[in-house]
Design a protein around this motif. Structure first.
Motif, PDB file in Angstrom:
ATOM      1  N   ILE A 127      28.145  27.556   3.754  1.00  0.00           N
ATOM      2  CA  ILE A 127      28.990  28.021   2.663  1.00  0.00           C
ATOM      3  C   ILE A 127      28.379  27.528   1.355  1.00  0.00           C
ATOM      4  N   LEU A 128      28.167  28.421   0.414  1.00  0.00           N
ATOM      5  CA  LEU A 128      27.656  28.031  -0.900  1.00  0.00           C
ATOM      6  C   LEU A 128      28.805  28.017  -1.899  1.00  0.00           C
ATOM      7  N   LEU A 129      28.871  26.943  -2.689  1.00  0.00           N
ATOM      8  CA  LEU A 129      29.861  26.848  -3.755  1.00  0.00           C
ATOM      9  C   LEU A 129      29.131  26.822  -5.090  1.00  0.00           C
ATOM     10  N   ALA A 130      29.287  27.901  -5.859  1.00  0.00           N
ATOM     11  CA  ALA A 130      28.741  27.972  -7.212  1.00  0.00           C
ATOM     12  C   ALA A 130      29.885  27.742  -8.183  1.00  0.00           C
ATOM     13  N   GLY A 131      29.778  26.701  -9.004  1.00  0.00           N
ATOM     14  CA  GLY A 131      30.853  26.355  -9.915  1.00  0.00           C
ATOM     15  C   GLY A 131      31.595  25.113  -9.478  1.00  0.00           C
ATOM     16  N   ALA A 132      30.928  24.241  -8.731  1.00  0.00           N
ATOM     17  CA  ALA A 132      31.582  23.037  -8.206  1.00  0.00           C
ATOM     18  C   ALA A 132      31.964  22.056  -9.297  1.00  0.00           C
ATOM     19  N   SER A 133      31.357  22.168 -10.472  1.00  0.00           N
ATOM     20  CA  SER A 133      31.683  21.243 -11.556  1.00  0.00           C
ATOM     21  C   SER A 133      32.856  21.732 -12.411  1.00  0.00           C
ATOM     22  N   PRO A 157      34.878  22.803   9.161  1.00  0.00           N
ATOM     23  CA  PRO A 157      33.688  22.777  10.021  1.00  0.00           C
ATOM     24  C   PRO A 157      32.611  23.738   9.504  1.00  0.00           C
ATOM     25  N   VAL A 158      32.043  23.399   8.352  1.00  0.00           N
ATOM     26  CA  VAL A 158      31.015  24.229   7.733  1.00  0.00           C
ATOM     27  C   VAL A 158      29.900  23.324   7.232  1.00  0.00           C
ATOM     28  N   VAL A 159      28.762  23.939   6.958  1.00  0.00           N
ATOM     29  CA  VAL A 159      27.695  23.275   6.227  1.00  0.00           C
ATOM     30  C   VAL A 159      27.877  23.686   4.766  1.00  0.00           C
ATOM     31  N   LEU A 160      28.267  22.731   3.930  1.00  0.00           N
ATOM     32  CA  LEU A 160      28.569  23.053   2.545  1.00  0.00           C
ATOM     33  C   LEU A 160      27.350  22.784   1.666  1.00  0.00           C
ATOM     34  N   ARG A 161      27.047  23.768   0.841  1.00  0.00           N
ATOM     35  CA  ARG A 161      25.918  23.677  -0.101  1.00  0.00           C
ATOM     36  C   ARG A 161      26.449  23.989  -1.502  1.00  0.00           C
ATOM     37  N   CYS A 162      26.171  23.133  -2.466  1.00  0.00           N
ATOM     38  CA  CYS A 162      26.631  23.328  -3.835  1.00  0.00           C
ATOM     39  C   CYS A 162      25.463  23.645  -4.751  1.00  0.00           C
ATOM     40  N   LEU A 163      25.652  24.637  -5.591  1.00  0.00           N
ATOM     41  CA  LEU A 163      24.657  25.011  -6.587  1.00  0.00           C
ATOM     42  C   LEU A 163      24.936  24.227  -7.867  1.00  0.00           C
ATOM     43  N   ALA A 164      23.911  23.592  -8.421  1.00  0.00           N
ATOM     44  CA  ALA A 164      24.118  22.764  -9.611  1.00  0.00           C
ATOM     45  C   ALA A 164      22.896  22.822 -10.510  1.00  0.00           C
ATOM     46  N   ARG A 165      23.130  22.984 -11.815  1.00  0.00           N
ATOM     47  CA  ARG A 165      22.023  22.927 -12.767  1.00  0.00           C
ATOM     48  C   ARG A 165      21.460  21.518 -12.841  1.00  0.00           C
ATOM     49  N   ASN A 166      22.325  20.534 -12.675  1.00  0.00           N
ATOM     50  CA  ASN A 166      21.901  19.136 -12.689  1.00  0.00           C
ATOM     51  C   ASN A 166      22.414  18.451 -11.419  1.00  0.00           C
ATOM     52  N   PRO A 167      21.654  18.513 -10.330  1.00  0.00           N
ATOM     53  CA  PRO A 167      22.124  17.945  -9.061  1.00  0.00           C
ATOM     54  C   PRO A 167      22.463  16.462  -9.136  1.00  0.00           C
ATOM     55  N   ASP A 168      21.767  15.707  -9.980  1.00  0.00           N
ATOM     56  CA  ASP A 168      22.004  14.265 -10.052  1.00  0.00           C
ATOM     57  C   ASP A 168      23.423  13.944 -10.512  1.00  0.00           C
ATOM     58  N   LYS A 169      24.012  14.812 -11.337  1.00  0.00           N
ATOM     59  CA  LYS A 169      25.381  14.579 -11.795  1.00  0.00           C
ATOM     60  C   LYS A 169      26.405  14.890 -10.710  1.00  0.00           C
ATOM     61  N   LEU A 170      26.076  15.859  -9.841  1.00  0.00           N
ATOM     62  CA  LEU A 170      27.041  16.279  -8.825  1.00  0.00           C
ATOM     63  C   LEU A 170      26.973  15.429  -7.564  1.00  0.00           C
ATOM     64  N   VAL A 184      21.910  21.598  -4.309  1.00  0.00           N
ATOM     65  CA  VAL A 184      20.621  22.222  -4.615  1.00  0.00           C
ATOM     66  C   VAL A 184      20.579  22.607  -6.088  1.00  0.00           C
ATOM     67  N   ARG A 185      19.411  22.496  -6.655  1.00  0.00           N
ATOM     68  CA  ARG A 185      19.235  22.861  -8.052  1.00  0.00           C
ATOM     69  C   ARG A 185      19.202  24.380  -8.187  1.00  0.00           C
ATOM     70  N   LEU A 209      17.672  31.063  -7.486  1.00  0.00           N
ATOM     71  CA  LEU A 209      18.797  31.362  -6.605  1.00  0.00           C
ATOM     72  C   LEU A 209      18.411  31.706  -5.171  1.00  0.00           C
ATOM     73  N   GLY A 210      17.203  32.206  -4.975  1.00  0.00           N
ATOM     74  CA  GLY A 210      16.812  32.674  -3.649  1.00  0.00           C
ATOM     75  C   GLY A 210      16.882  31.598  -2.591  1.00  0.00           C
ATOM     76  N   GLU A 211      16.284  30.461  -2.869  1.00  0.00           N
ATOM     77  CA  GLU A 211      16.293  29.366  -1.900  1.00  0.00           C
ATOM     78  C   GLU A 211      17.701  28.829  -1.674  1.00  0.00           C
ATOM     79  N   ALA A 212      18.492  28.765  -2.737  1.00  0.00           N
ATOM     80  CA  ALA A 212      19.854  28.237  -2.623  1.00  0.00           C
ATOM     81  C   ALA A 212      20.726  29.103  -1.722  1.00  0.00           C
ATOM     82  N   LEU A 213      20.483  30.417  -1.725  1.00  0.00           N
ATOM     83  CA  LEU A 213      21.309  31.337  -0.955  1.00  0.00           C
ATOM     84  C   LEU A 213      20.762  31.615   0.446  1.00  0.00           C
ATOM     85  N   ARG A 214      19.628  31.033   0.775  1.00  0.00           N
ATOM     86  CA  ARG A 214      19.018  31.290   2.078  1.00  0.00           C
ATOM     87  C   ARG A 214      19.930  30.812   3.201  1.00  0.00           C
ATOM     88  N   GLY A 215      20.253  31.718   4.123  1.00  0.00           N
ATOM     89  CA  GLY A 215      21.062  31.376   5.286  1.00  0.00           C
ATOM     90  C   GLY A 215      22.553  31.291   5.030  1.00  0.00           C
TER      91      GLY A 215
END
Length: 313
Positions: free
Chosen positions: A17-23, A38-51, A62-63, A72-78
């Motif tokens: 599951i990708l979450l864009a807008g987690a901040s 029960p998911v694999v959660l992936r968050c999209l972030a411009r600044n991963p260190d802050k999240l 992921v950045r 975006l391609g790598e972040a959305l893979r799978g």
């Protein structure tokens, strides 16, 4: 850096599951709820260190930037389901253009990655209204762009979200807290059907479990149709405040935004765009969501009470 491939028995049963807008406000509250699923959660972030300090060890951060299609391609893979809770109004004077470009980039990347479902939170308002505000018009346009991705798109349309930290609700809160007497523009009598943040989160979570089907738009709101003046009065009642609302029909939305900039902590540009949208009725005209989802939204009085007491989600 490429994302690691999931290993072990969870690969077959736990979707990504990708979450864009987690901040953001809603995204930040949705994040811990998804982490319990029960998911694999992936968050999209411009600044991963802050999240990263805000997420669990199992959550991937992921950045990526929705305005940079190459990120975006790598972040959305799978990814099976992507939550798109991005709104660029707070960071751009030309938010319509940037929201349009961001949604286009995300839709194209989702198509290329084979994303099955996109879940998006937009705004209520009648598309046929020739005087629809730029803010609401942009929210609807983003929904149409995501729907064109080819992925099944579940779009929720909501009015003001009641909850501490919600910018729209904080505007109502700040006005009521600071002004014993309010010169009230016409938009305080505009009908609206706000919704508690807990109910928004319940709808977003339930959307992930819908059986596959066509893209759909669901209008969501509390069972109460009220006005912005009505919310101010109810908030004041629960806070034990005596407030007087004096109608001044000539106070335009633009002048109202100047007034709001003086008495609320909101930035002028964001406040102005929100106020422009208050002239448009934002009520649920299609109650299909009540037949599709098990969510039964609470009333305005209860939603304000929970916002004031800080009741947990």
């Amino acid at each position: 850096m490429p994302l690691p491939e999931p290993t072990g028995p969870e690969v077959a049963k736990d979707p990504i599951i990708l979450l864009a807008g987690a901040s953001g406000y809603v995204g930040g509250r949705l994040l811990p709820l998804l982490e319990r699923r029960p998911v694999v959660l992936r968050c999209l972030a411009r600044n991963p260190d802050k999240l990263r300090p805000l997420v669990s060890e199992s959550t991937q951060v992921v950045r990526g930037d929705v305005l940079d299609p190459s990120s975006l391609g790598e972040a959305l893979r799978g990814v099976h389901t992507a939550y798109y809770l991005v709104h660029l109004m707070s960071g751009s004077k030309d938010f319509e253009k940037e929201d349009r470009q961001a949604a286009t980039n995300f839709a194209r990347a989702a198509t290329a990655a084979g994303v099955r479902r996109i879940v998006y939170l937009g705004g209520l308002g009648d598309d046929a209204d020739p005087d629809l505000s730029p803010h609401l018009r942009s929210r609807h346009e983003v929904g149409r762009i995501l729907n064109g991705s080819g992925a099944e798109t579940i779009e929720f349309r909501a009015s003001l979200v009641i909850g501490t930290g919600s910018l729209s609700f904080d505007l109502v809160k700040s006005l009521t807290d600071r002004l014993p007497v309010m010169l009230c523009p016409r938009w305080l009598t505009t009908p609206t059907q706000p919704v508690a943040v807990d109910d928004v989160l319940a709808y977003l979570l339930a959307a992930r479990d819908l059986p596959p089907g066509a893209s759909r738009v669901f209008e969501i709101g509390s069972p109460d149709v009220t006005t912005y003046g009505g919310m101010i009065r109810e908030y004041a009642r629960q806070r034990g405040l005596r407030r007087w609302l004096v109608s001044v029909p000539v106070l335009t939305p633009y002048l109202s935004s100047l007034w709001l900039a003086l008495v609320t902590p909101a930035a002028f540009e964001v406040g102005r765009h929100l106020i422009e949208g208050l002239k448009n009725p934002t009520v649920v005209r299609d109650a299909t969501a009540l037949g599709v989802f098990p969510v039964r939204p609470m009333g305005v009085r209860e939603a304000i009470r929970k916002a004031l007491t800080g009741s947990p989600t």
